[in-house]
Write an enzyme that holds these catalytic residues in place. Structure first.
Site, PDB file in Angstrom:
ATOM      1  N   CYS A  60       0.792  -1.226   0.000  1.00 34.56           N
ATOM      2  CA  CYS A  60       0.000   0.000   0.000  1.00 34.56           C
ATOM      3  C   CYS A  60       0.830   1.285   0.000  1.00 34.56           C
ATOM      4  O   CYS A  60       0.706   2.116  -0.897  1.00 34.56           O
ATOM      5  CB  CYS A  60      -0.937   0.017   1.202  1.00 34.56           C
ATOM      6  SG  CYS A  60      -2.128  -1.341   1.233  1.00 34.56           S
TER       7      CYS A  60
ATOM      8  N   ASN B 106      -2.580  -2.050  -5.268  1.00 33.87           N
ATOM      9  CA  ASN B 106      -1.853  -3.303  -5.506  1.00 33.87           C
ATOM     10  C   ASN B 106      -2.872  -4.413  -5.679  1.00 33.87           C
ATOM     11  O   ASN B 106      -4.067  -4.224  -5.457  1.00 33.87           O
ATOM     12  CB  ASN B 106      -0.875  -3.648  -4.367  1.00 33.87           C
ATOM     13  CG  ASN B 106      -1.471  -3.583  -2.982  1.00 33.87           C
ATOM     14  OD1 ASN B 106      -1.206  -2.653  -2.221  1.00 33.87           O
ATOM     15  ND2 ASN B 106      -2.289  -4.556  -2.631  1.00 33.87           N
TER      16      ASN B 106
END
Length: 536
Positions: free
Chosen positions: A75, A310
């Site tokens: 992240c 992601n």
């Protein structure tokens, strides 16, 4: 009335801020831009399936990028790359901790002042942020929630990591606490409402940029009440790499328990369903936002970007749930764009990365990219379907491992970290899970080449044309000339900055290799490393 000096309701603050931001009437209007960022949303395992409205409203009216990647599958490094347009080795955010530079004072001093919202704001855009910013935002060591990054006209950011209830928001630097009442506090809906408020009360005399960063589908996967029974018959996909031993892979993959226990499989199936359930509220957010823009007559002058920070895995190579790995399921993400001049129902196979979002958005806004410190490329020519577009053939993916699952004996010598067991403790990360990859998509090649920074100097290479699920590591059988080329390209990209990150890849017909570049900014150890790899 000064919204910074006295309490005000959300709509009044927005109204005042909107009026104060207004430029001279009659000024030419540049396109508006909206970036919607989900959290941990895969594309390889069906992560777009729940978002039927999003597909209809964005993809069917614009372009879907089938080869969109993040440059780090975690992240905070990924979000930092989105905001700066830079690779992690340049913005230096390596994990989700303050020590890893996530929202640290050093980040605030060196990177935030040059993030693309600052540049947008400098050329007359009113800028709006709502949602998850960086994982450590609001931490005391990071300045607390009173810290409002430069460049944002309106700031509505979540303290720390993803939550759905019982959280605190920074409302332009002031704490706003939320409980667990669905109608008042469910975060995805709160973000939807505050975004609509911004549209209703912003200045109409200048263009705007909105970034809406939802918690979904990040854990704890709390769906809205009306969606908690959705997808009851859905399980995680049983792909060919599901619950299989990672043969010829790095030690962390090899150590995973195969076959997985029934408790692990039940857990990941439940997580998969709940992740999809949380995305239904994101679908509602997008529908409301675009309908509001259409009602206001602004949709046709607005670029809408949809992507994730992601990917994610659920059982691949017997890893129950997480990200952080080098494989397609963790580094490949959805990317949809609609906007002025973009033809409907397009699919682009061009290789794009999240470092490209900043230069593309700035290019749309008319900012001079030559004045930036950006590593990525503007894909505006692809959006415009411009003729004779010359595009890249490779990108860098890099990740610096950190200590997790320290109570698991299968993860030795990892040092201090966070214990994170699912129902069965499985090692998902470690300090020597540190790697760098070249992801190549060219006319004749669809390859991934990765090196681990460990004592093994372990190498993984995959031919994605023949092996889309990356079952077979071909590092020992691939043509040595290709192996050497990709090794050299990796060394170049790992030390690149700005324009040097955009030079032609080794499978690009424009590429001309200068042997001296192998050792540029490298030391004797790296030269030895090249020798070892090429002699594998």
């Amino acid at each position: 009335m000064d919204p910074h000096s006295s309490p005000c309701t959300l709509w009044t603050c927005l109204l005042v801020w909107g009026i104060s931001l207004g430029h001279v009437e009659g000024a030419s209007r540049k396109p508006n831009i909206v970036l919607i960022l989900t959290d941990d949303q895969d594309v390889s395992l069906g992560g777009m399936t729940p978002l039927k409205k999003t597909k209809e409203l964005i993809a069917d009216h614009g372009i879907t990028f089938s080869n969109a990647y993040v440059v780090s599958a975690l992240c905070c490094p990924s979000r930092s790359s989105i905001l700066t347009g830079r690779y992690p080795h340049n913005h230096r955010v390596v994990n989700n901790t303050i020590a890893g530079n996530c929202s640290s004072k050093a980040w605030q001093k060196t990177q935030e002042p040059n993030a693309f919202p600052v540049l947008l704001n400098s050329i007359g855009y009113q800028t709006f942020f709502a949602g998850k910013y960086l994982n450590q935002y609001g931490a005391e060591e990071a300045g607390g929630i009173s810290h409002v990054p430069p460049g944002w006209s309106y700031w509505y950011a979540l303290e720390k990591n993803a939550k759905y209830y019982n959280y605190t928001l920074s409302n332009n630097g002031r704490a706003q606490h939320h409980g667990e009442n669905y109608s008042l506090d469910y975060l995805t809906d709160v973000l939807s409402n505050v975004s609509l408020d911004f549209l209703n009360y912003k200045s109409n005399n200048e263009p705007f940029f909105m970034m809406i960063a939802t918690p979904a589908p990040h854990s704890p996967w709390t769906a809205a009440p009306q969606y908690q029974k959705s997808f009851s018959n859905v399980s995680a996909p049983r792909t060919s790499n599901f619950n299989v031993h990672g043969k010829d892979k790095h030690w962390l993959i090899r150590q995973a328990k195969t076959p997985m226990s029934n408790t692990s499989i039940q857990y990941l199936d439940n997580a998969f369903r709940r992740r999809w359930q949380t995305l239904l509220s994101v679908d509602d957010l997008i529908e409301k936002l675009l309908k509001n823009l259409e009602t206001r007559g602004e949709l046709n002058n607005t670029f809408i970007f949809f992507t994730s920070d992601n990917g994610y895995h659920t059982g691949q190579f017997s890893l129950p749930i997480d990200k952080r790995q080098l494989y397609e399921f963790d580094i490949k993400v959805p990317l949809l764009v609609r906007g002025p001049g973009i033809k409907p129902n397009q699919i682009s196979k061009s290789l794009v990365a999240n470092v490209d979002l900043a230069p593309t958005i700035l290019d749309i806004a008319g900012y001079n990219l030559n004045k930036t410190q950006i590593d990525g490329m503007s894909f505006l020519p692809i959006l415009n379907n411009s003729p004779n577009v010359t595009w890249r053939t490779d990108i860098l993916v890099e990740y610096q491992g950190e200590g997790l699952n320290v109570s698991d004996p299968s993860c030795p010598s990892m040092g201090p970290g966070v214990t994170q067991c699912f129902p069965d403790c499985v090692c998902e990360d470690a300090y020597n899970n540190t790697y760098a990859c070249v992801r190549t998509i060219a006319a004749a090649y669809d390859l991934q080449y990765c090196e681990f920074d460990d004592t093994e100097v372990f190498v993984e290479v995959y031919n994605l044309t023949a092996d889309s699920n990356q079952l077979t590591n071909i590092a020992k059988t691939i043509d040595q000339e290709i192996l050497q080329k990709m090794n050299r390209r990796l060394m170049m990209l790992q030390s690149c900055s700005g324009p040097s990150c955009r030079t032609p890849g080794v499978f690009d017909p424009r590429f001309r290799f200068d042997p001296r570049m192998m050792f540029m900014a490298q030391g004797p150890q790296d030269q030895q490393k090249i020798f070892k790899v090429t002699q594998t």
